[in-house]
Design a protein around this motif. Structure first.
Motif, mmCIF file in Angstrom:
data_model
loop_
_atom_site.group_PDB
_atom_site.id
_atom_site.type_symbol
_atom_site.label_atom_id
_atom_site.label_comp_id
_atom_site.label_asym_id
_atom_site.label_seq_id
_atom_site.Cartn_x
_atom_site.Cartn_y
_atom_site.Cartn_z
ATOM 1 N N ILE A 33 0.841 -1.205 0.000
ATOM 2 C CA ILE A 33 0.000 0.000 0.000
ATOM 3 C C ILE A 33 0.874 1.254 0.000
ATOM 4 C CG2 ILE A 33 -1.669 1.359 1.321
ATOM 5 C CD1 ILE A 33 -3.062 -0.963 0.206
ATOM 6 N N THR A 34 1.767 1.339 0.974
ATOM 7 C CA THR A 34 2.614 2.533 1.071
ATOM 8 C C THR A 34 3.556 2.644 -0.126
ATOM 9 O OG1 THR A 34 4.118 1.282 2.502
ATOM 10 C CG2 THR A 34 2.489 2.674 3.581
ATOM 11 N N ARG A 35 4.033 1.493 -0.622
ATOM 12 C CA ARG A 35 4.909 1.524 -1.797
ATOM 13 C C ARG A 35 4.161 2.042 -3.021
ATOM 14 N NH1 ARG A 35 7.816 -3.740 -4.726
ATOM 15 N NH2 ARG A 35 8.038 -2.726 -6.776
ATOM 16 N N PHE A 36 2.964 1.526 -3.245
ATOM 17 C CA PHE A 36 2.178 1.945 -4.408
ATOM 18 C C PHE A 36 1.854 3.431 -4.328
ATOM 19 C CE2 PHE A 36 -2.043 1.362 -6.864
ATOM 20 C CZ PHE A 36 -1.423 1.624 -8.073
ATOM 21 N N GLU A 37 1.446 3.904 -3.134
ATOM 22 C CA GLU A 37 1.142 5.325 -2.976
ATOM 23 C C GLU A 37 2.377 6.182 -3.242
ATOM 24 O OE1 GLU A 37 -2.504 5.249 0.297
ATOM 25 O OE2 GLU A 37 -0.424 5.329 1.002
ATOM 26 N N ARG A 38 3.498 5.789 -2.710
ATOM 27 C CA ARG A 38 4.731 6.573 -2.875
ATOM 28 C C ARG A 38 5.164 6.608 -4.341
ATOM 29 N NH1 ARG A 38 7.589 3.516 -0.103
ATOM 30 N NH2 ARG A 38 8.709 2.416 -1.746
ATOM 31 N N GLU A 39 5.160 5.454 -4.997
ATOM 32 C CA GLU A 39 5.618 5.389 -6.388
ATOM 33 C C GLU A 39 4.640 6.065 -7.334
ATOM 34 O OE1 GLU A 39 6.378 1.254 -7.144
ATOM 35 O OE2 GLU A 39 8.211 1.235 -5.919
ATOM 36 N N PHE A 40 3.346 5.952 -7.031
ATOM 37 C CA PHE A 40 2.374 6.602 -7.906
ATOM 38 C C PHE A 40 2.448 8.114 -7.775
ATOM 39 C CE2 PHE A 40 -1.657 7.916 -9.674
ATOM 40 C CZ PHE A 40 -1.800 7.068 -10.757
ATOM 41 N N ALA A 41 2.598 8.610 -6.559
ATOM 42 C CA ALA A 41 2.743 10.051 -6.349
ATOM 43 C C ALA A 41 3.937 10.590 -7.130
ATOM 44 C CB ALA A 41 2.896 10.358 -4.860
ATOM 45 N N ALA A 42 5.039 9.864 -7.108
ATOM 46 C CA ALA A 42 6.228 10.295 -7.845
ATOM 47 C C ALA A 42 5.978 10.283 -9.351
ATOM 48 C CB ALA A 42 7.402 9.382 -7.500
ATOM 49 N N THR A 43 5.212 9.287 -9.827
ATOM 50 C CA THR A 43 4.941 9.173 -11.259
ATOM 51 C C THR A 43 4.177 10.377 -11.787
ATOM 52 O OG1 THR A 43 4.944 6.751 -11.168
ATOM 53 C CG2 THR A 43 3.779 7.766 -13.020
ATOM 54 N N VAL A 44 3.227 10.882 -10.998
ATOM 55 C CA VAL A 44 2.410 12.008 -11.464
ATOM 56 C C VAL A 44 2.856 13.341 -10.874
ATOM 57 C CG1 VAL A 44 0.409 10.566 -11.936
ATOM 58 C CG2 VAL A 44 0.629 11.616 -9.690
ATOM 59 N N GLY A 45 3.970 13.337 -10.145
ATOM 60 C CA GLY A 45 4.530 14.582 -9.645
ATOM 61 C C GLY A 45 3.717 15.247 -8.552
ATOM 62 N N ARG A 46 3.133 14.436 -7.665
ATOM 63 C CA ARG A 46 2.353 14.989 -6.558
ATOM 64 C C ARG A 46 2.999 14.633 -5.224
ATOM 65 N NH1 ARG A 46 -2.533 17.218 -8.629
ATOM 66 N NH2 ARG A 46 -2.312 18.511 -6.772
ATOM 67 N N LYS A 47 2.684 15.425 -4.208
ATOM 68 C CA LYS A 47 3.252 15.211 -2.877
ATOM 69 C C LYS A 47 2.593 14.036 -2.171
ATOM 70 C CE LYS A 47 4.189 17.751 1.431
ATOM 71 N NZ LYS A 47 4.017 19.050 2.141
ATOM 72 N N HIS A 48 1.282 13.891 -2.356
ATOM 73 C CA HIS A 48 0.524 12.858 -1.641
ATOM 74 C C HIS A 48 -0.256 11.989 -2.620
ATOM 75 C CE1 HIS A 48 1.201 14.912 2.223
ATOM 76 N NE2 HIS A 48 0.863 16.041 1.620
ATOM 77 N N ALA A 49 -0.366 10.703 -2.298
ATOM 78 C CA ALA A 49 -1.260 9.781 -2.999
ATOM 79 C C ALA A 49 -1.957 8.922 -1.957
ATOM 80 C CB ALA A 49 -0.487 8.916 -3.983
ATOM 81 N N ILE A 50 -3.273 8.791 -2.098
ATOM 82 C CA ILE A 50 -4.087 8.052 -1.138
ATOM 83 C C ILE A 50 -4.843 6.973 -1.903
ATOM 84 C CG2 ILE A 50 -5.947 8.188 0.569
ATOM 85 C CD1 ILE A 50 -4.204 11.392 -0.438
ATOM 86 N N ALA A 51 -4.488 5.713 -1.680
ATOM 87 C CA ALA A 51 -5.102 4.596 -2.391
ATOM 88 C C ALA A 51 -6.479 4.293 -1.817
ATOM 89 C CB ALA A 51 -4.213 3.364 -2.302
ATOM 90 N N VAL A 52 -7.446 4.077 -2.706
ATOM 91 C CA VAL A 52 -8.824 3.812 -2.286
ATOM 92 C C VAL A 52 -9.402 2.649 -3.094
ATOM 93 C CG1 VAL A 52 -9.262 6.163 -1.489
ATOM 94 C CG2 VAL A 52 -9.715 5.568 -3.879
ATOM 95 N N ALA A 53 -10.656 2.308 -2.788
ATOM 96 C CA ALA A 53 -11.277 1.094 -3.318
ATOM 97 C C ALA A 53 -11.555 1.151 -4.810
ATOM 98 C CB ALA A 53 -12.569 0.793 -2.552
ATOM 99 N N MET A 227 -8.063 0.362 -0.048
ATOM 100 C CA MET A 227 -7.510 -0.597 -0.995
ATOM 101 C C MET A 227 -6.785 -1.694 -0.225
ATOM 102 S SD MET A 227 -4.623 0.029 -3.994
ATOM 103 C CE MET A 227 -5.720 0.814 -5.166
ATOM 104 N N THR A 228 -6.822 -2.931 -0.741
ATOM 105 C CA THR A 228 -6.110 -4.017 -0.074
ATOM 106 C C THR A 228 -4.648 -4.067 -0.510
ATOM 107 O OG1 THR A 228 -6.518 -5.707 -1.771
ATOM 108 C CG2 THR A 228 -8.249 -5.365 -0.112
ATOM 109 N N ASN A 229 -3.833 -4.706 0.318
ATOM 110 C CA ASN A 229 -2.423 -4.882 -0.003
ATOM 111 C C ASN A 229 -2.244 -5.706 -1.274
ATOM 112 O OD1 ASN A 229 0.343 -4.355 0.958
ATOM 113 N ND2 ASN A 229 0.492 -6.582 1.142
#
Length: 369
Positions: A33-53, A227-229
Protein backbone atom coordinates in the motif's frame (compact mmCIF):
# COMPACT_ATOMS: atom_id res chain seq x y z
CA UNK A 1 -15.27 -13.16 -29.67
CA UNK A 2 -12.56 -10.53 -29.49
CA UNK A 3 -13.25 -8.87 -26.11
CA UNK A 4 -13.45 -5.10 -25.81
CA UNK A 5 -10.78 -5.28 -23.11
CA UNK A 6 -8.31 -7.76 -21.68
CA UNK A 7 -5.59 -6.68 -19.21
CA UNK A 8 -1.95 -7.69 -19.50
CA UNK A 9 -0.70 -9.36 -16.30
CA UNK A 10 2.54 -11.05 -17.31
CA UNK A 11 5.02 -9.00 -15.30
CA UNK A 12 5.65 -9.22 -11.54
CA UNK A 13 1.95 -9.54 -10.64
CA UNK A 14 2.14 -13.22 -9.62
CA UNK A 15 5.37 -12.72 -7.70
CA UNK A 16 4.03 -9.79 -5.68
CA UNK A 17 0.66 -11.46 -5.01
CA UNK A 18 2.42 -14.58 -3.77
CA UNK A 19 4.47 -12.39 -1.44
CA UNK A 20 1.21 -11.03 0.04
CA UNK A 21 -0.07 -14.56 0.64
CA UNK A 22 3.17 -15.87 2.09
CA UNK A 23 3.53 -12.93 4.50
CA UNK A 24 -0.17 -12.78 5.42
CA UNK A 25 -0.50 -9.13 4.38
CA UNK A 26 -3.74 -9.45 2.40
CA UNK A 27 -5.94 -6.75 3.95
CA UNK A 28 -5.82 -2.96 3.72
CA UNK A 29 -2.61 -2.89 5.73
CA UNK A 30 0.69 -3.98 4.29
CA UNK A 31 3.88 -2.75 2.64
CA UNK A 32 2.57 -2.68 -0.93
CA UNK A 33 0.00 0.00 0.00
CA UNK A 34 2.61 2.53 1.07
CA UNK A 35 4.91 1.52 -1.80
CA UNK A 36 2.18 1.95 -4.41
CA UNK A 37 1.14 5.33 -2.98
CA UNK A 38 4.73 6.57 -2.87
CA UNK A 39 5.62 5.39 -6.39
CA UNK A 40 2.37 6.60 -7.91
CA UNK A 41 2.74 10.05 -6.35
CA UNK A 42 6.23 10.29 -7.85
CA UNK A 43 4.94 9.17 -11.26
CA UNK A 44 2.41 12.01 -11.46
CA UNK A 45 4.53 14.58 -9.65
CA UNK A 46 2.35 14.99 -6.56
CA UNK A 47 3.25 15.21 -2.88
CA UNK A 48 0.52 12.86 -1.64
CA UNK A 49 -1.26 9.78 -3.00
CA UNK A 50 -4.09 8.05 -1.14
CA UNK A 51 -5.10 4.60 -2.39
CA UNK A 52 -8.82 3.81 -2.29
CA UNK A 53 -11.28 1.09 -3.32
CA UNK A 54 -12.15 2.45 -6.78
CA UNK A 55 -12.15 5.57 -8.93
CA UNK A 56 -15.73 6.50 -8.07
CA UNK A 57 -14.92 6.56 -4.36
CA UNK A 58 -11.83 8.64 -5.13
CA UNK A 59 -14.18 11.21 -6.68
CA UNK A 60 -16.51 11.04 -3.67
CA UNK A 61 -13.70 11.58 -1.19
CA UNK A 62 -12.01 14.22 -3.33
CA UNK A 63 -15.19 16.26 -3.60
CA UNK A 64 -15.91 15.95 0.13
CA UNK A 65 -12.34 16.87 1.01
CA UNK A 66 -12.69 20.19 -0.81
CA UNK A 67 -15.30 21.20 1.77
CA UNK A 68 -17.53 23.21 -0.58
CA UNK A 69 -20.65 24.69 0.99
CA UNK A 70 -24.10 23.18 0.49
CA UNK A 71 -25.57 24.28 -2.84
CA UNK A 72 -22.24 25.31 -4.39
CA UNK A 73 -22.17 24.87 -8.15
CA UNK A 74 -19.53 22.71 -9.81
CA UNK A 75 -19.06 22.96 -13.58
CA UNK A 76 -18.46 19.62 -15.30
CA UNK A 77 -18.67 18.08 -18.79
CA UNK A 78 -21.98 16.51 -19.70
CA UNK A 79 -20.12 13.85 -21.67
CA UNK A 80 -18.63 11.69 -18.92
CA UNK A 81 -19.47 8.83 -16.57
CA UNK A 82 -22.20 9.15 -13.91
CA UNK A 83 -19.60 8.89 -11.10
CA UNK A 84 -18.58 12.49 -11.73
CA UNK A 85 -22.05 13.96 -11.26
CA UNK A 86 -22.79 11.55 -8.40
CA UNK A 87 -19.75 12.77 -6.45
CA UNK A 88 -20.86 16.38 -6.84
CA UNK A 89 -24.42 15.60 -5.71
CA UNK A 90 -23.29 13.47 -2.74
CA UNK A 91 -21.12 16.36 -1.57
CA UNK A 92 -24.27 18.53 -1.41
CA UNK A 93 -23.32 20.52 -4.48
CA UNK A 94 -25.03 21.26 -7.80
CA UNK A 95 -23.62 19.91 -11.08
CA UNK A 96 -23.67 22.35 -14.01
CA UNK A 97 -23.12 20.61 -17.35
CA UNK A 98 -21.10 22.04 -20.23
CA UNK A 99 -20.89 20.69 -23.79
CA UNK A 100 -17.89 18.99 -25.39
CA UNK A 101 -15.43 19.89 -28.08
CA UNK A 102 -16.45 17.95 -31.19
CA UNK A 103 -12.89 16.85 -32.04
CA UNK A 104 -11.28 16.00 -28.69
CA UNK A 105 -14.57 14.98 -26.97
CA UNK A 106 -13.37 16.81 -23.84
CA UNK A 107 -15.14 19.70 -22.11
CA UNK A 108 -15.13 22.78 -24.36
CA UNK A 109 -13.23 25.50 -22.45
CA UNK A 110 -14.83 28.22 -24.58
CA UNK A 111 -18.19 27.34 -23.01
CA UNK A 112 -17.14 27.21 -19.37
CA UNK A 113 -17.21 30.92 -18.57
CA UNK A 114 -20.83 31.32 -19.68
CA UNK A 115 -21.80 28.68 -17.10
CA UNK A 116 -20.19 30.50 -14.16
CA UNK A 117 -22.55 32.15 -11.66
CA UNK A 118 -22.04 33.72 -8.21
CA UNK A 119 -22.58 30.21 -6.78
CA UNK A 120 -19.82 28.54 -8.81
CA UNK A 121 -17.02 27.22 -6.64
CA UNK A 122 -15.20 24.60 -8.74
CA UNK A 123 -14.61 23.06 -12.14
CA UNK A 124 -14.44 19.30 -12.53
CA UNK A 125 -12.28 18.46 -15.54
CA UNK A 126 -12.50 14.96 -17.00
CA UNK A 127 -9.88 13.87 -19.50
CA UNK A 128 -11.75 11.70 -22.00
CA UNK A 129 -10.62 8.53 -23.79
CA UNK A 130 -6.98 9.42 -24.52
CA UNK A 131 -6.52 13.17 -24.91
CA UNK A 132 -6.33 15.63 -21.99
CA UNK A 133 -8.48 18.71 -21.59
CA UNK A 134 -7.02 22.08 -22.54
CA UNK A 135 -5.67 22.83 -19.08
CA UNK A 136 -4.03 26.17 -19.96
CA UNK A 137 -7.40 27.67 -20.85
CA UNK A 138 -9.20 26.00 -17.93
CA UNK A 139 -6.57 26.97 -15.36
CA UNK A 140 -6.79 30.58 -16.51
CA UNK A 141 -10.58 30.59 -16.06
CA UNK A 142 -10.23 29.01 -12.62
CA UNK A 143 -7.59 31.55 -11.58
CA UNK A 144 -9.63 34.48 -12.83
CA UNK A 145 -12.76 33.38 -10.95
CA UNK A 146 -11.02 31.88 -7.88
CA UNK A 147 -12.38 28.36 -8.54
CA UNK A 148 -11.10 25.02 -7.28
CA UNK A 149 -10.25 22.29 -9.78
CA UNK A 150 -11.02 18.63 -9.23
CA UNK A 151 -9.31 16.65 -11.96
CA UNK A 152 -10.64 13.28 -13.08
CA UNK A 153 -7.62 11.63 -14.70
CA UNK A 154 -9.11 8.12 -14.39
CA UNK A 155 -8.23 7.28 -18.00
CA UNK A 156 -4.93 9.16 -18.23
CA UNK A 157 -2.21 6.95 -16.73
CA UNK A 158 1.02 8.04 -18.37
CA UNK A 159 -0.52 10.96 -20.29
CA UNK A 160 0.89 14.48 -20.17
CA UNK A 161 -0.30 17.98 -21.04
CA UNK A 162 2.55 20.06 -22.46
CA UNK A 163 4.93 17.64 -20.75
CA UNK A 164 3.28 17.89 -17.31
CA UNK A 165 1.65 14.70 -16.01
CA UNK A 166 -2.13 14.49 -16.07
CA UNK A 167 -3.22 14.20 -12.46
CA UNK A 168 -0.98 17.09 -11.45
CA UNK A 169 -3.39 19.92 -12.31
CA UNK A 170 -6.17 19.69 -9.75
CA UNK A 171 -6.39 20.95 -6.21
CA UNK A 172 -7.31 17.30 -5.90
CA UNK A 173 -6.99 14.77 -8.73
CA UNK A 174 -8.10 11.16 -9.06
CA UNK A 175 -7.28 7.98 -10.97
CA UNK A 176 -9.05 4.66 -11.51
CA UNK A 177 -7.46 1.21 -11.73
CA UNK A 178 -10.39 -0.70 -13.22
CA UNK A 179 -9.24 -3.59 -15.51
CA UNK A 180 -9.69 -1.54 -18.69
CA UNK A 181 -7.26 1.17 -17.56
CA UNK A 182 -3.61 1.38 -18.64
CA UNK A 183 -2.66 -0.05 -15.26
CA UNK A 184 -5.08 -2.06 -13.15
CA UNK A 185 -5.54 -3.39 -9.65
CA UNK A 186 -8.82 -5.15 -10.54
CA UNK A 187 -10.76 -2.45 -8.75
CA UNK A 188 -9.09 0.51 -7.13
CA UNK A 189 -8.45 4.23 -7.29
CA UNK A 190 -6.06 6.93 -6.17
CA UNK A 191 -6.47 10.47 -4.85
CA UNK A 192 -3.47 12.73 -5.43
CA UNK A 193 -2.81 16.24 -4.16
CA UNK A 194 -0.05 18.59 -3.04
CA UNK A 195 -2.10 19.87 -0.09
CA UNK A 196 -1.31 18.40 3.33
CA UNK A 197 -4.80 19.34 4.54
CA UNK A 198 -6.61 17.75 1.60
CA UNK A 199 -4.48 14.61 1.92
CA UNK A 200 -5.22 14.28 5.64
CA UNK A 201 -8.92 14.84 5.01
CA UNK A 202 -8.97 12.24 2.23
CA UNK A 203 -7.20 9.68 4.41
CA UNK A 204 -9.74 10.25 7.17
CA UNK A 205 -12.71 9.92 4.82
CA UNK A 206 -11.17 6.73 3.39
CA UNK A 207 -11.07 5.11 6.82
CA UNK A 208 -14.46 5.85 8.46
CA UNK A 209 -13.18 9.10 10.00
CA UNK A 210 -11.65 7.33 12.99
CA UNK A 211 -10.29 9.85 15.48
CA UNK A 212 -6.52 9.40 15.97
CA UNK A 213 -6.76 9.50 19.76
CA UNK A 214 -10.09 7.65 20.17
CA UNK A 215 -10.46 5.15 17.35
CA UNK A 216 -14.13 4.24 17.75
CA UNK A 217 -15.37 7.77 18.45
CA UNK A 218 -16.53 9.62 15.33
CA UNK A 219 -17.25 13.31 14.83
CA UNK A 220 -18.36 12.81 11.21
CA UNK A 221 -19.21 10.02 8.78
CA UNK A 222 -16.68 8.65 6.33
CA UNK A 223 -16.45 5.50 4.25
CA UNK A 224 -14.54 2.26 4.27
CA UNK A 225 -12.91 2.77 0.89
CA UNK A 226 -9.56 1.18 1.68
CA UNK A 227 -7.51 -0.60 -0.99
CA UNK A 228 -6.11 -4.02 -0.07
CA UNK A 229 -2.42 -4.88 0.00
CA UNK A 230 -3.08 -7.48 -2.73
CA UNK A 231 -4.57 -4.84 -5.02
CA UNK A 232 -1.64 -2.54 -4.32
CA UNK A 233 0.74 -5.39 -5.16
CA UNK A 234 -0.89 -5.64 -8.58
CA UNK A 235 -0.61 -1.87 -8.91
CA UNK A 236 3.12 -1.89 -8.16
CA UNK A 237 3.73 -4.56 -10.79
CA UNK A 238 1.65 -2.70 -13.36
CA UNK A 239 3.21 0.69 -12.59
CA UNK A 240 6.66 -0.75 -13.34
CA UNK A 241 5.53 -1.16 -16.97
CA UNK A 242 3.59 2.06 -17.47
CA UNK A 243 5.90 3.60 -20.14
CA UNK A 244 5.78 0.32 -22.05
CA UNK A 245 2.00 0.19 -21.78
CA UNK A 246 1.61 3.76 -23.04
CA UNK A 247 3.70 3.03 -26.11
CA UNK A 248 1.83 -0.23 -26.65
CA UNK A 249 -1.48 1.64 -26.65
CA UNK A 250 -0.15 4.31 -28.98
CA UNK A 251 1.00 1.61 -31.41
CA UNK A 252 -2.50 0.07 -31.29
CA UNK A 253 -4.10 3.42 -32.00
CA UNK A 254 -1.69 4.15 -34.84
CA UNK A 255 -2.46 0.81 -36.52
CA UNK A 256 -6.22 1.22 -36.13
CA UNK A 257 -5.98 4.69 -37.67
CA UNK A 258 -3.91 3.42 -40.61
CA UNK A 259 -6.47 0.70 -41.27
CA UNK A 260 -9.59 2.86 -40.88
CA UNK A 261 -8.59 6.36 -42.00
CA UNK A 262 -9.87 5.94 -45.56
CA UNK A 263 -13.23 4.55 -44.48
CA UNK A 264 -15.91 7.15 -45.27
CA UNK A 265 -18.61 8.15 -42.80
CA UNK A 266 -16.69 7.88 -39.54
CA UNK A 267 -14.75 10.21 -37.26
CA UNK A 268 -11.64 8.70 -35.67
CA UNK A 269 -9.78 9.90 -32.56
CA UNK A 270 -7.34 12.75 -33.05
CA UNK A 271 -3.80 11.33 -33.03
CA UNK A 272 -2.55 14.46 -31.30
CA UNK A 273 -3.22 18.07 -30.41
CA UNK A 274 -0.82 20.96 -29.89
CA UNK A 275 -0.39 19.88 -26.26
CA UNK A 276 -0.54 16.05 -26.23
CA UNK A 277 -0.25 12.82 -28.20
CA UNK A 278 -3.20 10.48 -27.83
CA UNK A 279 -2.64 7.51 -25.50
CA UNK A 280 -5.80 5.75 -26.79
CA UNK A 281 -7.25 4.56 -23.49
CA UNK A 282 -9.95 3.30 -25.82
CA UNK A 283 -10.24 3.58 -29.58
CA UNK A 284 -13.46 5.47 -30.25
CA UNK A 285 -15.42 5.85 -33.46
CA UNK A 286 -18.16 8.40 -34.13
CA UNK A 287 -20.57 7.74 -36.99
CA UNK A 288 -21.12 10.77 -39.19
CA UNK A 289 -24.62 11.85 -40.18
CA UNK A 290 -24.31 10.21 -43.59
CA UNK A 291 -24.36 6.75 -41.94
CA UNK A 292 -28.00 5.75 -41.73
CA UNK A 293 -27.74 3.76 -38.48
CA UNK A 294 -26.60 4.68 -34.98
CA UNK A 295 -23.94 3.36 -32.62
CA UNK A 296 -26.30 0.84 -31.03
CA UNK A 297 -26.95 -0.75 -34.41
CA UNK A 298 -23.26 -0.71 -35.33
CA UNK A 299 -22.37 -2.48 -32.07
CA UNK A 300 -25.14 -5.04 -32.65
CA UNK A 301 -23.79 -5.84 -36.12
CA UNK A 302 -20.22 -6.08 -34.84
CA UNK A 303 -21.27 -8.34 -31.96
CA UNK A 304 -22.81 -10.70 -34.51
CA UNK A 305 -19.34 -10.89 -36.09
CA UNK A 306 -17.65 -11.64 -32.76
CA UNK A 307 -16.35 -8.13 -32.03
CA UNK A 308 -16.88 -6.74 -28.53
CA UNK A 309 -17.75 -3.03 -28.36
CA UNK A 310 -18.98 -0.53 -25.79
CA UNK A 311 -21.12 2.59 -26.19
CA UNK A 312 -19.84 6.06 -25.42
CA UNK A 313 -20.96 7.71 -22.19
CA UNK A 314 -24.59 8.82 -22.02
CA UNK A 315 -24.58 12.56 -21.23
CA UNK A 316 -25.31 13.80 -17.74
CA UNK A 317 -27.95 16.31 -18.85
CA UNK A 318 -30.04 13.39 -20.18
CA UNK A 319 -29.65 11.08 -17.18
CA UNK A 320 -33.12 10.27 -15.74
CA UNK A 321 -31.90 10.07 -12.14
CA UNK A 322 -30.36 13.56 -12.34
CA UNK A 323 -33.32 15.05 -14.17
CA UNK A 324 -35.62 13.74 -11.42
CA UNK A 325 -33.48 15.66 -8.93
CA UNK A 326 -34.14 18.84 -10.86
CA UNK A 327 -30.72 19.26 -12.45
CA UNK A 328 -29.98 20.37 -16.02
CA UNK A 329 -33.40 21.89 -16.76
CA UNK A 330 -33.60 23.11 -20.36
CA UNK A 331 -30.00 22.06 -21.04
CA UNK A 332 -29.26 21.85 -24.76
CA UNK A 333 -25.84 20.27 -25.31
CA UNK A 334 -25.90 18.89 -28.85
CA UNK A 335 -22.34 17.61 -29.13
CA UNK A 336 -22.57 15.51 -25.98
CA UNK A 337 -25.94 14.20 -27.17
CA UNK A 338 -24.52 13.27 -30.57
CA UNK A 339 -21.45 11.56 -29.13
CA UNK A 340 -23.71 9.40 -26.97
CA UNK A 341 -25.85 8.29 -29.90
CA UNK A 342 -23.23 8.04 -32.64
CA UNK A 343 -20.12 7.01 -30.70
CA UNK A 344 -18.77 3.63 -29.60
CA UNK A 345 -15.39 2.05 -29.05
CA UNK A 346 -13.87 -1.12 -30.39
CA UNK A 347 -11.50 -3.63 -28.73
CA UNK A 348 -8.48 -1.80 -27.36
CA UNK A 349 -7.38 -3.68 -24.25
CA UNK A 350 -3.73 -3.95 -23.29
CA UNK A 351 -3.49 -7.62 -24.34
CA UNK A 352 -4.92 -7.03 -27.85
CA UNK A 353 -2.73 -8.52 -30.60
CA UNK A 354 -1.93 -7.06 -34.02
CA UNK A 355 -3.81 -9.83 -35.85
CA UNK A 356 -6.88 -9.08 -33.73
CA UNK A 357 -6.62 -5.35 -34.53
CA UNK A 358 -6.56 -6.16 -38.23
CA UNK A 359 -9.54 -8.49 -37.87
CA UNK A 360 -11.52 -5.86 -35.92
CA UNK A 361 -10.72 -3.16 -38.47
CA UNK A 362 -11.84 -5.43 -41.29
CA UNK A 363 -15.15 -6.13 -39.58
CA UNK A 364 -15.69 -2.42 -38.85
CA UNK A 365 -15.11 -1.61 -42.52
CA UNK A 366 -17.53 -4.35 -43.54
CA UNK A 367 -20.25 -3.04 -41.24
CA UNK A 368 -19.79 0.60 -42.24
CA UNK A 369 -19.73 -0.15 -45.95
Amino acid sequence: MIPVNEPLLNGNESKYLLECIETGWISSEGPFITRFEREFAATVGRKHAIAVANGSMALDAGMMALGLEEGAEVIMPSFTIISCAAAIVRAGCVPVAVDSDALTWNIDPTKIEAAITPKTRAIMVVHIYGLPCDMTAINEIARRHDLKIIEDAAEMHGQTYNGQPCGSFGDVSIFSFYPNKHITTGEGGMIVTDSDALADRSRSLRNLCFLPARRFVHEELGWNMRMTNMQAALGCAQLERLPEFVERKRAMGKLYTELLQDLPGIQLPLPETSYARNIYWVYGIVLKDEIDFDAAEAMKRLAAKGIGCRPFFWPMHEQPVLQKMGFFKDADLPIAAKLARRGFYIPSGMALREDQIREVAGMVAEVIR
